[in-house]
Design a protein around this motif. Sequence first.
Motif, PDB file in Angstrom:
ATOM      1  N   LEU A 111      37.933  -7.045  18.651  1.00  0.00           N
ATOM      2  CA  LEU A 111      37.096  -7.600  17.584  1.00  0.00           C
ATOM      3  C   LEU A 111      36.968  -9.115  17.674  1.00  0.00           C
ATOM      4  N   GLY A 112      37.662  -9.722  18.644  1.00  0.00           N
ATOM      5  CA  GLY A 112      37.601 -11.170  18.801  1.00  0.00           C
ATOM      6  C   GLY A 112      38.680 -11.931  18.069  1.00  0.00           C
ATOM      7  N   VAL A 113      39.645 -11.210  17.475  1.00  0.00           N
ATOM      8  CA  VAL A 113      40.726 -11.870  16.731  1.00  0.00           C
ATOM      9  C   VAL A 113      41.699 -12.504  17.717  1.00  0.00           C
ATOM     10  N   PRO A 114      41.997 -13.800  17.569  1.00  0.00           N
ATOM     11  CA  PRO A 114      43.030 -14.412  18.412  1.00  0.00           C
ATOM     12  C   PRO A 114      44.412 -13.903  17.992  1.00  0.00           C
ATOM     13  N   VAL A 115      45.029 -13.083  18.810  1.00  0.00           N
ATOM     14  CA  VAL A 115      46.331 -12.497  18.496  1.00  0.00           C
ATOM     15  C   VAL A 115      47.075 -12.252  19.798  1.00  0.00           C
ATOM     16  N   GLU A 116      48.392 -12.347  19.750  1.00  0.00           N
ATOM     17  CA  GLU A 116      49.209 -12.098  20.925  1.00  0.00           C
ATOM     18  C   GLU A 116      50.522 -11.465  20.502  1.00  0.00           C
ATOM     19  N   THR A 117      51.135 -10.745  21.424  1.00  0.00           N
ATOM     20  CA  THR A 117      52.496 -10.282  21.193  1.00  0.00           C
ATOM     21  C   THR A 117      53.438 -11.384  21.676  1.00  0.00           C
ATOM     22  N   ILE A 118      54.512 -11.593  20.933  1.00  0.00           N
ATOM     23  CA  ILE A 118      55.476 -12.634  21.280  1.00  0.00           C
ATOM     24  C   ILE A 118      56.879 -12.036  21.241  1.00  0.00           C
ATOM     25  N   ASP A 119      57.824 -12.703  21.896  1.00  0.00           N
ATOM     26  CA  ASP A 119      59.187 -12.184  21.924  1.00  0.00           C
ATOM     27  C   ASP A 119      60.030 -12.820  20.828  1.00  0.00           C
TER      28      ASP A 119
END
Length: 396
Positions: A111-119
Amino acid sequence: MTETANIVIVGGGLEGLAAAWCLAERGETDVLVLERGTLCSGMTGKSSGIVRCHYGVPSLAAMAWHGVQVFSEAEQIFGTDIGFRQTGYVVGVGPDNTAPLAANVEMHRSLGVPVETIDADEVRRLLPGIALDPFAAFAYEPLGGHGDAYMTGMAYGTRARALGVRVRQSTTVTSLLQRDGGEVYGVRLADGSEIHAGTVVLATGVWSPALGATAGVDIPIRAQREQLLLVDQGEPTPDIPTFSDLVNLQYIRREPNGDLLVGNSDHSTPEWADPDDYVNRADDPFVETAIAKLDRLLPAMPDPRLASSYAGCYDTTPDYNPVIGPSPAPGLFLLVGFSGHGYKISPAVGRLAADLLLDGISSDAAVDGADFRYSRFAEGKPLASLNPYVGAGEMR
């Protein structure tokens, strides 16, 4: 003479004012907003103002993303501060919810959302002192954060008025006006006078069922009491991201004065309330449970103490998602049932309401207006997450 308007919006809270603003931006300024108290004096001021796109319903995620973009440009759009602080948003889950988290992150990216998985190390950097032993995975939205619902609603109202929308405060609507064929054509006020309209928009939150009933419309909303704590950690909370804890089912964010706002994400046993008669502070059992959870999450707080507490009511539907669209009564449009999601999606709510009222269809391909139709409950097709979380399905 009877007063008239093309569109009458009953309810001068966040969603009603968002709709008025978006209608006016599209050129529909023959709009009259009626508020029984003062603008944003109902449940709007009780909102915790969390801004996140983390939903398992694509339409909601897309609406929240539109909200982030509007909030980020609020100074330019509204010419005023709406209290939005782009601190970021982190959600943490346990081992049984890693798959839904990964699936939701992928959907959000589409959808264009800036998101990331992080540790965990990155989470500890963002939120110093946090205890992460029960957590297995995290997602991070750098553009999320929190805002002020009252300030935002007032900004919508100011902009709508500047464009020509009329607003009447201290004006109580007692019933809807209905023709023999069932069409709603206006409202009756407490003083007995009438206002006639092409369309009546009901944006009265927890108070909607009583008004809907005057036109024979059963609005499936119950008032769910929610309690919040303000905790002084012993020193001002740093400018941390909003954190959604889906292990302990709690969320936290920083208040402007440095206190920590602590909210509840466990809706397995909702407390139904009278929205005009409920205790406006946290109960002792809730305080004990919430503080115990917070101690597990932030065990190194210097000298924690409860600074204050308050309570509000969600306008909750059976599937914890809003109703946005025509009602069974022609001429009556529903903008109700936001179930705790209302602040973050309010710019998109206004846009969708304007689209449906003026064009009959959503202008955003990522937001299907049919998702929020009134009839979904009778159809047995509630709006549900594609990737639900164990223990937190109601709010995701």
